[in-house]
Design a protein around this motif. Structure first.
Motif, PDB file in Angstrom:
ATOM      1  N   MET A 115      54.139  -2.578 -14.413  1.00 47.56           N
ATOM      2  CA  MET A 115      53.063  -2.495 -13.457  1.00 47.56           C
ATOM      3  C   MET A 115      52.071  -3.639 -13.655  1.00 47.56           C
ATOM      4  N   GLU A 116      51.815  -3.976 -14.902  1.00 42.40           N
ATOM      5  CA  GLU A 116      50.831  -5.017 -15.183  1.00 42.40           C
ATOM      6  C   GLU A 116      51.241  -6.355 -14.580  1.00 42.40           C
ATOM      7  N   VAL A 117      52.514  -6.675 -14.655  1.00 37.41           N
ATOM      8  CA  VAL A 117      52.998  -7.929 -14.066  1.00 37.41           C
ATOM      9  C   VAL A 117      52.765  -7.914 -12.554  1.00 37.41           C
ATOM     10  N   LEU A 118      53.047  -6.788 -11.923  1.00 43.02           N
ATOM     11  CA  LEU A 118      52.814  -6.696 -10.477  1.00 43.02           C
ATOM     12  C   LEU A 118      51.334  -6.837 -10.148  1.00 43.02           C
ATOM     13  N   LEU A 119      50.475  -6.258 -10.966  1.00 43.53           N
ATOM     14  CA  LEU A 119      49.040  -6.362 -10.704  1.00 43.53           C
ATOM     15  C   LEU A 119      48.554  -7.809 -10.758  1.00 43.53           C
ATOM     16  N   GLN A 120      49.102  -8.618 -11.643  1.00 47.58           N
ATOM     17  CA  GLN A 120      48.654 -10.012 -11.730  1.00 47.58           C
ATOM     18  C   GLN A 120      49.255 -10.881 -10.629  1.00 47.58           C
ATOM     19  N   THR A 121      50.250 -10.369  -9.951  1.00 46.24           N
ATOM     20  CA  THR A 121      50.956 -11.141  -8.930  1.00 46.24           C
ATOM     21  C   THR A 121      50.052 -11.574  -7.779  1.00 46.24           C
ATOM     22  N   HIS A 122      49.021 -10.807  -7.493  1.00 52.32           N
ATOM     23  CA  HIS A 122      48.154 -11.167  -6.367  1.00 52.32           C
ATOM     24  C   HIS A 122      47.532 -12.552  -6.526  1.00 52.32           C
ATOM     25  N   LEU A 123      47.362 -13.006  -7.764  1.00 50.74           N
ATOM     26  CA  LEU A 123      46.784 -14.331  -7.992  1.00 50.74           C
ATOM     27  C   LEU A 123      47.691 -15.449  -7.490  1.00 50.74           C
ATOM     28  N   PHE A 124      48.996 -15.215  -7.505  1.00 51.94           N
ATOM     29  CA  PHE A 124      49.948 -16.278  -7.246  1.00 51.94           C
ATOM     30  C   PHE A 124      50.812 -16.053  -6.011  1.00 51.94           C
ATOM     31  N   ALA A 125      50.871 -14.822  -5.532  1.00 51.13           N
ATOM     32  CA  ALA A 125      51.691 -14.528  -4.359  1.00 51.13           C
ATOM     33  C   ALA A 125      50.900 -13.826  -3.259  1.00 51.13           C
ATOM     34  N   GLY A 126      49.646 -13.510  -3.526  1.00 47.69           N
ATOM     35  CA  GLY A 126      48.786 -12.893  -2.523  1.00 47.69           C
ATOM     36  C   GLY A 126      48.794 -11.375  -2.560  1.00 47.69           C
ATOM     37  N   PHE A 127      47.750 -10.809  -1.974  1.00 56.19           N
ATOM     38  CA  PHE A 127      47.626  -9.356  -1.931  1.00 56.19           C
ATOM     39  C   PHE A 127      48.735  -8.692  -1.114  1.00 56.19           C
TER      40      PHE A 127
END
Length: 164
Positions: A1-13
């Motif tokens: 889950m943590e990896v997915l949460l940080q994804t918004h920085l690089f792939a958008g909300f």
């Protein structure tokens, strides 16, 4: 889950929302119970500066100057939110976070940022073999053209120039 949460920085909300919805739909429920421990904004700037400096090394001051020239609010958001509130969270090591960032950036045709985060992964303790392994998987998610671009970016890393 943590990896997915940080994804918004690089792939958008939108992509992050869709990914989290998919994970929830298949039954994964972990990761939401301790969310309040990550909302203390008093340390975000300090931890963000430290994390960003680790990732950028000697290029840190230049990066900060460039971001401030683009817009001072962008610089503050990058440090406080991106590197402070998100990438400095203790749930994952910086090494693992940066390897995940490399995987996300590899297929998006953002060579300058991919280059920076490849170097950041190495500075955060990832081995060159680990980074190459992540890069080698690019085609699986992003296609062959993205794979070629990611390989070219990886090959362009000058270890001596960047203090690696």
């Amino acid at each position: 889950m943590e990896v997915l949460l940080q994804t918004h920085l690089f792939a958008g909300f939108p992509r992050t929302i869709n990914a989290l919805a998919t994970v929830r739909r298949i039954g994964v429920r972990e990761g939401a119970e301790n969310w309040k421990q990550h909302t203390d904004s008093t340390r975000w700037q300090e931890s963000g500066e430290k994390t960003c400096e680790t990732i950028y090394g000697r290029g840190y001051d230049k990066l900060r100057q460039q971001m401030k020239q683009l817009h001072p609010i962008l610089d503050a958001m990058m440090i406080e939110h991106g590197y402070g509130a998100v990438l400095s969270r203790p749930t994952l090591s910086l090494r693992l976070r940066e390897l995940c960032v490399v995987a996300i950036l590899a297929g998006q045709q953002v060579a300058p940022q991919l280059n920076s985060h490849i170097r950041g992964a190495l500075r955060a303790g990832a081995s060159e073999e680990e980074v190459r392994t992540v890069i080698a998987q690019t085609h699986l998610a992003w296609g062959e053209e993205a794979q070629e671009e990611a390989n070219a970016t990886m090959s362009s890393i000058d270890h001596a120039r960047y203090g690696l």
